[in-house]
Motif scaffolding. Structure first.
Motif, PDB file in Angstrom:
ATOM      1  N   MET A   1       0.834  -1.183   0.000  1.00  0.00           N
ATOM      2  CA  MET A   1       0.000   0.000   0.000  1.00  0.00           C
ATOM      3  C   MET A   1       0.879   1.247   0.000  1.00  0.00           C
ATOM      4  O   MET A   1       1.837   1.350   0.749  1.00  0.00           O
ATOM      5  CB  MET A   1      -0.909  -0.005   1.245  1.00  0.00           C
ATOM      6  N   LYS A   2       0.511   2.175  -0.841  1.00  0.00           N
ATOM      7  CA  LYS A   2       1.248   3.434  -0.931  1.00  0.00           C
ATOM      8  C   LYS A   2       0.866   4.336   0.246  1.00  0.00           C
ATOM      9  O   LYS A   2      -0.281   4.417   0.641  1.00  0.00           O
ATOM     10  CB  LYS A   2       0.904   4.118  -2.249  1.00  0.00           C
ATOM     11  N   SER A   3       1.842   5.027   0.776  1.00  0.00           N
ATOM     12  CA  SER A   3       1.612   5.935   1.890  1.00  0.00           C
ATOM     13  C   SER A   3       0.981   7.233   1.396  1.00  0.00           C
ATOM     14  O   SER A   3       1.406   7.789   0.386  1.00  0.00           O
ATOM     15  CB  SER A   3       2.943   6.231   2.582  1.00  0.00           C
ATOM     16  N   LYS A   4      -0.037   7.681   2.121  1.00  0.00           N
ATOM     17  CA  LYS A   4      -0.678   8.956   1.777  1.00  0.00           C
ATOM     18  C   LYS A   4       0.058  10.086   2.489  1.00  0.00           C
ATOM     19  O   LYS A   4       0.503   9.923   3.627  1.00  0.00           O
ATOM     20  CB  LYS A   4      -2.137   8.956   2.213  1.00  0.00           C
ATOM     21  N   ARG A  48       0.469   5.163   6.204  1.00  0.00           N
ATOM     22  CA  ARG A  48       0.500   3.819   5.611  1.00  0.00           C
ATOM     23  C   ARG A  48      -0.746   2.997   5.942  1.00  0.00           C
ATOM     24  O   ARG A  48      -1.176   2.162   5.156  1.00  0.00           O
ATOM     25  CB  ARG A  48       1.735   3.064   6.098  1.00  0.00           C
ATOM     26  N   ASP A  85      -6.806  11.428  -1.259  1.00  0.00           N
ATOM     27  CA  ASP A  85      -5.422  11.634  -1.684  1.00  0.00           C
ATOM     28  C   ASP A  85      -4.461  12.044  -0.571  1.00  0.00           C
ATOM     29  O   ASP A  85      -3.287  12.281  -0.834  1.00  0.00           O
ATOM     30  CB  ASP A  85      -5.370  12.681  -2.800  1.00  0.00           C
TER      31      ASP A  85
END
Length: 115
Positions: A1-4, A48, A85
């Motif tokens: 998972m991409k960190s915001k 995360r 986002d």
């Protein structure tokens, strides 16, 4: 998972500044540095894994999406909302404060228009 990305609101930044000033007034430089490190670690975790925060105050105060995450070794909670986002950090409050009053004061004062 991409960190915001974490985007603290002005009140959250003010809360952090006040906490650091408190530790420095108490001549506790190491505690102030530790607070900053704990906050940075919390921000990384929240970025995360935003869903892991407690929704307790969202339910208590009828503020959908509000979550909180505790700082390690410090009595503070990070209050935030996950956006599509980014992570909207609303407040960083000491756990001994009357949190519902502080949070409802924000809502009633108009600072949380996008909640």
């Amino acid at each position: 998972m991409k960190s915001k990305p974490i985007i603290p609101r002005e009140l959250a930044n003010r809360d952090v500044d006040e906490a650091i000033k408190h530790y420095l007034r108490e001549d506790a430089t190491q505690a102030a540095l530790g607070f900053i490190e704990a906050l940075e670690q919390a921000y990384v975790h929240i970025g995360r894994h935003p869903a892991t925060g407690s929704p307790r105050y969202a339910h208590d105060l009828d503020l959908p999406g509000l979550r909180s995450w505790p700082l390690t070794r410090y009595p503070h909670l990070v209050f935030y909302i996950e956006r599509s986002d980014h992570i909207d950090v609303w407040r960083v409050l000491h756990g001994q404060r009357d949190i519902p009053v502080w949070l409802l004061g924000d809502v009633n004062g108009g600072t949380s228009s996008d909640l």
